[in-house]
Motif scaffolding. Structure first.
Motif, mmCIF file in Angstrom:
data_model
loop_
_atom_site.group_PDB
_atom_site.id
_atom_site.type_symbol
_atom_site.label_atom_id
_atom_site.label_comp_id
_atom_site.label_asym_id
_atom_site.label_seq_id
_atom_site.Cartn_x
_atom_site.Cartn_y
_atom_site.Cartn_z
ATOM 1 N N PRO A 187 0.809 -1.227 0.000
ATOM 2 C CA PRO A 187 0.000 0.000 0.000
ATOM 3 C C PRO A 187 0.837 1.269 0.000
ATOM 4 O O PRO A 187 0.430 2.276 -0.587
ATOM 5 C CB PRO A 187 -0.825 -0.132 1.295
ATOM 6 C CG PRO A 187 -0.168 -1.193 2.103
ATOM 7 C CD PRO A 187 0.518 -2.087 1.151
ATOM 8 N N LEU A 217 -4.745 -2.158 2.504
ATOM 9 C CA LEU A 217 -4.051 -1.791 3.740
ATOM 10 C C LEU A 217 -4.560 -2.615 4.911
ATOM 11 O O LEU A 217 -5.770 -2.833 5.071
ATOM 12 C CB LEU A 217 -4.264 -0.299 4.026
ATOM 13 C CG LEU A 217 -3.586 0.271 5.272
ATOM 14 C CD1 LEU A 217 -2.072 0.279 5.095
ATOM 15 C CD2 LEU A 217 -4.090 1.677 5.555
ATOM 16 N N LYS A 226 -3.687 4.891 7.157
ATOM 17 C CA LYS A 226 -5.130 4.914 6.857
ATOM 18 C C LYS A 226 -5.656 6.350 6.922
ATOM 19 O O LYS A 226 -6.399 6.797 6.040
ATOM 20 C CB LYS A 226 -5.887 4.025 7.848
ATOM 21 C CG LYS A 226 -7.394 3.965 7.616
ATOM 22 C CD LYS A 226 -8.033 2.974 8.586
ATOM 23 C CE LYS A 226 -9.539 2.867 8.339
ATOM 24 N NZ LYS A 226 -10.267 4.061 8.803
#
Length: 241
Positions: A187, A217, A226
């Motif tokens: 990610p 993720l 995030k």
């Protein structure tokens, strides 16, 4: 002296056996050496874990390095000495890095490279530190060397992509992030490529990469990324509108 065809065949057979034995002994010695090196590395690791502070560990490793350099046995076999020193310096570089001492980490990585110019990870670590310091030309040189030695190491492409982005080599940055994604698909590589697309005002591609990064993720282990992705997605959607 005429030995005849049979004699020639016997002679060549004898030489072949002799070379086979010699190569076997070399391979056996090398294998034993590799086992000894693994044991040495494990012994150092165990000894370090018995110490409580980083400074105690640094002192122990520096003392060990001094003893290795002064030991007569190691002086007779410099190739073996250098291999042992590389392992010791690796432990030292990790501790310096963990304590946030970038200069000492950089110097230790340079020591490893002097001892073993084919150590790809030492170039990678030193190149990453150069990048943190803003020394992008030096970072690029080291990361190029890393990729030459470790062509399948995704993180090297990712870090080189970051350097290219900071130097505004956007096409090269995109290519490196793309290679990192192809090799590993992490990610962070998608996130970095998304940032590069955002920089060159290609908002749709940036959004695609941010969303892909968020989908793959592990949010339980990387809550900070995030949050960054959620902010980036919102900002990019606003740009598209």
């Amino acid at each position: 002296m005429k030995i005849g065809i049979t004699g020639v065949i016997v002679l060549f057979a004898f030489m072949f056996i002799l070379f086979a034995i010699m190569f076997y002994m070399i391979a056996k010695r090398k294998k034993q050496g590799e086992k000894s090196l693994v044991k040495f590395n494990n012994d150092v690791y165990i000894a370090l874990n018995k110490l409580s502070t980083p400074q105690q560990k640094i002192n122990m490793l520096n003392t060990l390095i001094e003893r290795i350099n002064n030991d007569e046995k190691y002086k007779k076999d410099t190739e073996w000495r250098d291999k042992v020193l590389v392992k010791t310096y690796m432990h030292l570089s990790i501790i310096y890095y963990q304590t946030g001492d970038e200069m000492q980490t950089l110097n230790t990585c340079s020591k490893i490279i002097e001892l073993d110019p084919k150590d790809g990870m030492a170039y990678y670590n030193r190149g990453s530190i150069y990048s943190n310091m803003g020394l992008y030309d030096k970072a690029l040189t080291d990361l190029n060397q890393t990729i030459e030695l470790l062509p399948d190491y995704a993180s090297a492409y990712n870090n080189r992509g970051l350097v290219h982005e900071k130097m505004e080599h956007y096409d090269k940055a995109l290519a490196d992030f793309g290679e990192a994604i192809k090799l590993e698909g992490s990610p962070i590589a998608y996130y970095n490529r998304g940032n590069t697309y955002y920089e060159i005002i290609n908002y749709q591609e940036a959004l695609n990469d941010y969303q892909t990064a968020l989908e793959i993720l592990d949010t339980n282990n990387d809550s900070d990324l995030k949050k960054e992705l959620e902010i980036s997605i919102k900002a990019t959607k606003e740009r598209i509108k």
